[in-house]
Design a protein around this motif. Structure first.
Motif, PDB file in Angstrom:
ATOM      1  N   LYS A 102       0.836  -1.214   0.000  1.00  0.00           N
ATOM      2  CA  LYS A 102       0.000   0.000   0.000  1.00  0.00           C
ATOM      3  C   LYS A 102       0.866   1.258   0.000  1.00  0.00           C
ATOM      4  CE  LYS A 102      -3.794  -2.080   2.580  1.00  0.00           C
ATOM      5  NZ  LYS A 102      -4.376  -2.213   3.911  1.00  0.00           N
ATOM      6  N   ILE A 103       1.905   1.268   0.838  1.00  0.00           N
ATOM      7  CA  ILE A 103       2.789   2.436   0.933  1.00  0.00           C
ATOM      8  C   ILE A 103       3.497   2.665  -0.396  1.00  0.00           C
ATOM      9  CG2 ILE A 103       4.888   3.334   2.023  1.00  0.00           C
ATOM     10  CD1 ILE A 103       3.885   1.915   4.646  1.00  0.00           C
ATOM     11  N   ILE A 104       3.989   1.598  -1.009  1.00  0.00           N
ATOM     12  CA  ILE A 104       4.690   1.731  -2.287  1.00  0.00           C
ATOM     13  C   ILE A 104       3.732   2.193  -3.384  1.00  0.00           C
ATOM     14  CG2 ILE A 104       5.901   0.451  -4.108  1.00  0.00           C
ATOM     15  CD1 ILE A 104       7.318  -1.088  -1.823  1.00  0.00           C
ATOM     16  N   ALA A 105       2.498   1.685  -3.390  1.00  0.00           N
ATOM     17  CA  ALA A 105       1.500   2.121  -4.376  1.00  0.00           C
ATOM     18  C   ALA A 105       1.258   3.631  -4.235  1.00  0.00           C
ATOM     19  CB  ALA A 105       0.200   1.342  -4.201  1.00  0.00           C
ATOM     20  N   ARG A 106       1.180   4.097  -2.988  1.00  0.00           N
ATOM     21  CA  ARG A 106       0.985   5.534  -2.742  1.00  0.00           C
ATOM     22  C   ARG A 106       2.197   6.331  -3.236  1.00  0.00           C
ATOM     23  NH1 ARG A 106       3.036   8.416   0.942  1.00  0.00           N
ATOM     24  NH2 ARG A 106       3.445   6.761   2.435  1.00  0.00           N
ATOM     25  N   ILE A 107       3.398   5.838  -2.950  1.00  0.00           N
ATOM     26  CA  ILE A 107       4.624   6.524  -3.379  1.00  0.00           C
ATOM     27  C   ILE A 107       4.670   6.607  -4.902  1.00  0.00           C
ATOM     28  CG2 ILE A 107       7.146   6.312  -3.509  1.00  0.00           C
ATOM     29  CD1 ILE A 107       7.034   5.161  -0.623  1.00  0.00           C
ATOM     30  N   ILE A 108       4.297   5.527  -5.569  1.00  0.00           N
ATOM     31  CA  ILE A 108       4.305   5.510  -7.040  1.00  0.00           C
ATOM     32  C   ILE A 108       3.322   6.540  -7.587  1.00  0.00           C
ATOM     33  CG2 ILE A 108       3.676   4.128  -9.078  1.00  0.00           C
ATOM     34  CD1 ILE A 108       4.935   1.693  -7.587  1.00  0.00           C
ATOM     35  N   SER A 109       2.115   6.588  -7.024  1.00  0.00           N
ATOM     36  CA  SER A 109       1.125   7.540  -7.533  1.00  0.00           C
ATOM     37  C   SER A 109       1.537   8.987  -7.232  1.00  0.00           C
ATOM     38  CB  SER A 109      -0.266   7.241  -6.986  1.00  0.00           C
ATOM     39  OG  SER A 109      -0.344   7.550  -5.620  1.00  0.00           O
ATOM     40  N   GLU A 110       2.105   9.235  -6.049  1.00  0.00           N
ATOM     41  CA  GLU A 110       2.540  10.588  -5.690  1.00  0.00           C
ATOM     42  C   GLU A 110       3.719  11.051  -6.534  1.00  0.00           C
ATOM     43  OE1 GLU A 110       3.321  10.617  -1.495  1.00  0.00           O
ATOM     44  OE2 GLU A 110       1.198  10.543  -0.963  1.00  0.00           O
ATOM     45  N   SER A 111       4.618  10.119  -6.878  1.00  0.00           N
ATOM     46  CA  SER A 111       5.808  10.503  -7.645  1.00  0.00           C
ATOM     47  C   SER A 111       5.528  10.567  -9.139  1.00  0.00           C
ATOM     48  CB  SER A 111       6.946   9.515  -7.380  1.00  0.00           C
ATOM     49  OG  SER A 111       6.638   8.253  -7.942  1.00  0.00           O
ATOM     50  N   LEU A 125      12.645   6.889  -2.658  1.00  0.00           N
ATOM     51  CA  LEU A 125      11.564   7.384  -1.802  1.00  0.00           C
ATOM     52  C   LEU A 125      11.076   6.292  -0.845  1.00  0.00           C
ATOM     53  CD1 LEU A 125       9.567   9.326  -4.552  1.00  0.00           C
ATOM     54  CD2 LEU A 125      10.872  10.352  -2.675  1.00  0.00           C
ATOM     55  N   ALA A 126      10.931   5.073  -1.368  1.00  0.00           N
ATOM     56  CA  ALA A 126      10.434   3.964  -0.547  1.00  0.00           C
ATOM     57  C   ALA A 126      11.423   3.603   0.554  1.00  0.00           C
ATOM     58  CB  ALA A 126      10.152   2.744  -1.428  1.00  0.00           C
ATOM     59  N   ASN A 127      12.702   3.533   0.212  1.00  0.00           N
ATOM     60  CA  ASN A 127      13.709   3.206   1.226  1.00  0.00           C
ATOM     61  C   ASN A 127      13.768   4.263   2.317  1.00  0.00           C
ATOM     62  OD1 ASN A 127      14.608   0.716   0.280  1.00  0.00           O
ATOM     63  ND2 ASN A 127      16.036   1.659  -1.151  1.00  0.00           N
ATOM     64  N   LYS A 128      13.573   5.519   1.928  1.00  0.00           N
ATOM     65  CA  LYS A 128      13.589   6.602   2.919  1.00  0.00           C
ATOM     66  C   LYS A 128      12.406   6.467   3.877  1.00  0.00           C
ATOM     67  CE  LYS A 128      14.287  11.592   3.017  1.00  0.00           C
ATOM     68  NZ  LYS A 128      14.386  12.803   2.202  1.00  0.00           N
ATOM     69  N   LYS A 144       9.283  -3.421  -8.244  1.00  0.00           N
ATOM     70  CA  LYS A 144       9.426  -4.014  -9.580  1.00  0.00           C
ATOM     71  C   LYS A 144       8.073  -4.579 -10.069  1.00  0.00           C
ATOM     72  CE  LYS A 144      13.343  -5.999 -10.411  1.00  0.00           C
ATOM     73  NZ  LYS A 144      14.461  -6.945 -10.418  1.00  0.00           N
ATOM     74  N   THR A 145       7.378  -5.259  -9.172  1.00  0.00           N
ATOM     75  CA  THR A 145       6.067  -5.833  -9.525  1.00  0.00           C
ATOM     76  C   THR A 145       5.060  -4.741  -9.859  1.00  0.00           C
ATOM     77  OG1 THR A 145       6.485  -7.681  -8.019  1.00  0.00           O
ATOM     78  CG2 THR A 145       4.220  -7.347  -8.707  1.00  0.00           C
ATOM     79  N   GLN A 146       5.026  -3.695  -9.038  1.00  0.00           N
ATOM     80  CA  GLN A 146       4.018  -2.645  -9.245  1.00  0.00           C
ATOM     81  C   GLN A 146       4.328  -1.765 -10.449  1.00  0.00           C
ATOM     82  OE1 GLN A 146       2.921  -0.480  -5.712  1.00  0.00           O
ATOM     83  NE2 GLN A 146       2.451  -2.333  -4.577  1.00  0.00           N
TER      84      GLN A 146
END
Length: 148
Positions: A102-111, A125-128, A144-146
């Motif tokens: 969920k967090i990574i999906a949000r990061i992808i959409s925000e970026s 961004l995700a590692n941070k 990679k999957t998303q």
């Protein structure tokens, strides 16, 4: 700071004659002392740096445990697992895979990332954001999957 807690825990483990816990605690203490002297000064290392050191210790032990398991060395595998358990007590609770996704999906959409070519940006961004809360390898697989 973790170092004062470690010293107290070592004393308790010595009194309880808990060899497994003692091994793990001594490994943490040695790694923290090494990090402190590597910097060339006697300043305290940051809490963030301490977490990275502990994560590295766990990662090393997991790799060793995997090798021992593959080679049928159950005795050595158990030692590594005991140390992983001790060291992990000082790390923040790891997030569940669903929460990480969920967090990574949000990061992808925000970026605004839309392809695998932007994996580096998303990973940064995700590692941070997930530092200490998720394994880097797992984060990479999910990104990679998303994006793929």
């Amino acid at each position: 700071m973790i170092s004062t807690t470690i010293d107290q825990e070592i004393k308790q483990a010595m009194l309880a004659k808990d060899q497994a816990k003692l091994r793990g605690l001594r490994a943490i203490k040695a790694a923290l002392l090494l990090a402190k002297t590597e910097k060339g000064h006697a300043e305290e290392i940051s809490e963030d740096a301490e977490m990275k050191i502990l994560q590295k210790l766990v990662k090393q032990r997991k790799e060793s445990a995997t090798i021992y398991k593959e080679q049928g060395r159950e005795d050595l595998y158990i030692v590594e697992q005991e140390e992983i358990d001790v060291i992990s007590q000082f790390l923040p609770q790891q997030l569940a895979q669903a929460d990480i996704e969920k967090i990574i999906a949000r990061i992808i959409s925000e970026s605004g990332a839309s392809s695998i070519k932007e994996m580096g940006k998303v990973m940064g961004l995700a590692n941070k954001e997930l530092a200490g809360k998720a394994d880097g390898k797992l984060i990479g697989e999910i990104v990679k999957t998303q994006l793929g």
